[in-house]
Design a protein around this motif. Structure first.
Motif, PDB file in Angstrom:
ATOM      1  N   THR A  43       0.817  -0.992  -0.153  1.00 41.22           N
ATOM      2  CA  THR A  43       0.001   0.093  -0.109  1.00 41.22           C
ATOM      3  C   THR A  43       1.030   1.288  -0.067  1.00 41.22           C
ATOM      4  OG1 THR A  43      -1.761  -1.390   1.314  1.00 41.22           O
ATOM      5  CG2 THR A  43      -1.809   1.238   1.299  1.00 41.22           C
ATOM      6  N   CYS A  44       2.017   1.167   0.575  1.00 35.96           N
ATOM      7  CA  CYS A  44       2.896   2.328   0.727  1.00 35.96           C
ATOM      8  C   CYS A  44       3.609   2.742  -0.783  1.00 35.96           C
ATOM      9  CB  CYS A  44       4.091   1.901   1.621  1.00 35.96           C
ATOM     10  SG  CYS A  44       3.641   2.004   3.463  1.00 35.96           S
ATOM     11  N   GLY A  45       3.717   1.798  -1.521  1.00 28.87           N
ATOM     12  CA  GLY A  45       4.491   1.771  -2.678  1.00 28.87           C
ATOM     13  C   GLY A  45       5.997   1.384  -2.575  1.00 28.87           C
ATOM     14  N   PHE A  46       6.147   0.737  -1.700  1.00 33.34           N
ATOM     15  CA  PHE A  46       7.599   0.244  -1.517  1.00 33.34           C
ATOM     16  C   PHE A  46       8.228  -0.487  -2.747  1.00 33.34           C
ATOM     17  CE2 PHE A  46      10.552  -3.273  -0.020  1.00 33.34           C
ATOM     18  CZ  PHE A  46      11.362  -2.382   0.704  1.00 33.34           C
ATOM     19  N   ALA A  69      -3.846   1.934  -4.277  1.00 30.00           N
ATOM     20  CA  ALA A  69      -4.619   2.980  -3.490  1.00 30.00           C
ATOM     21  C   ALA A  69      -4.860   4.268  -4.340  1.00 30.00           C
ATOM     22  CB  ALA A  69      -4.088   3.209  -2.402  1.00 30.00           C
ATOM     23  N   ALA A  70      -3.982   4.851  -4.828  1.00 30.09           N
ATOM     24  CA  ALA A  70      -3.978   6.235  -5.616  1.00 30.09           C
ATOM     25  C   ALA A  70      -4.636   5.816  -6.755  1.00 30.09           C
ATOM     26  CB  ALA A  70      -2.645   6.591  -5.743  1.00 30.09           C
ATOM     27  N   LEU A  71      -4.331   4.978  -7.471  1.00 27.95           N
ATOM     28  CA  LEU A  71      -4.763   4.459  -8.861  1.00 27.95           C
ATOM     29  C   LEU A  71      -6.448   4.155  -8.762  1.00 27.95           C
ATOM     30  CD1 LEU A  71      -1.905   2.819 -10.665  1.00 27.95           C
ATOM     31  CD2 LEU A  71      -2.452   5.275 -10.843  1.00 27.95           C
ATOM     32  N   THR A  72      -6.556   3.413  -7.856  1.00 27.05           N
ATOM     33  CA  THR A  72      -7.960   2.990  -7.518  1.00 27.05           C
ATOM     34  C   THR A  72      -9.066   4.188  -7.268  1.00 27.05           C
ATOM     35  OG1 THR A  72      -7.546   0.843  -6.733  1.00 27.05           O
ATOM     36  CG2 THR A  72      -9.739   1.661  -6.131  1.00 27.05           C
TER      37      THR A  72
END
Length: 170
Positions: A43-46, A69-72
């Motif tokens: 979720t962090c984009g690690f 998350a951002a794209l959704t």
């Protein structure tokens, strides 16, 4: 203003906004649905900017606006907020702490006063819970650990329902 790296490594804030003219009024826009994403490194984009999956962690390789998350949220035309920490879990992780233990905090990593997050001021219509990956590295197939995970997961779902009584939980 969006933060694109996770909070455990640094803090960020806006102290002042200067203008050499006058601020224009924004046109009114309809209130958009709001989603809260709760999760771990995924979720962090690690490592989302890394070409090598074995590359050592660096915040330079994270980008929160490229995450699922951002794209959704963008695809659904929703506003969103993210509560996620790499390595953290619902119950137990060999890589980090337990996310439910800091969920009510405004900034658990940098604010020593431990101010509380105001759920009432930031209501959401939906909560997307994406935790369990780091727990699985701890539990394996150990039934006692799996039972503890299930119990903690259930309790955290109860916390979410209490904080957001009308939100959908996914």
């Amino acid at each position: 203003v969006y933060r694109i790296t996770e909070c455990q490594y640094a803090s960020v804030g806006l102290k002042q906004l200067l203008c050499d003219g006058s601020f224009l009024s924004l046109p009114s826009s309809p209130v958009r649905p709001r989603i809260e994403f709760i999760g771990d490194s995924i979720t962090c984009g690690f490592g989302i900017l890394s070409a090598d999956p074995q590359e050592k962690f660096s915040t330079a390789l994270e980008h929160g606006m490229l995450t699922f998350a951002a794209l959704t949220a963008q695809e659904l035309n929703c506003d969103f907020q993210v509560f996620s920490v790499s390595g953290w879990a619902i119950n137990q992780s060999p890589f980090g702490g337990c996310l439910p233990s800091i969920y009510d905090k405004l900034d658990a990593f940098h604010d020593k006063t431990e101010r509380a997050w105001s759920f009432a001021e930031h209501p959401v219509d939906m909560v997307v819970l994406g935790l369990g990956t780091n727990d699985s590295n701890w539990t394996g197939s150990d039934t006692e650990r799996l039972d503890a995970f299930e119990k903690q997961y259930s309790e955290f779902l109860g916390v979410l329902r209490e904080r957001y009584p009308y939100a959908s939980i996914v």
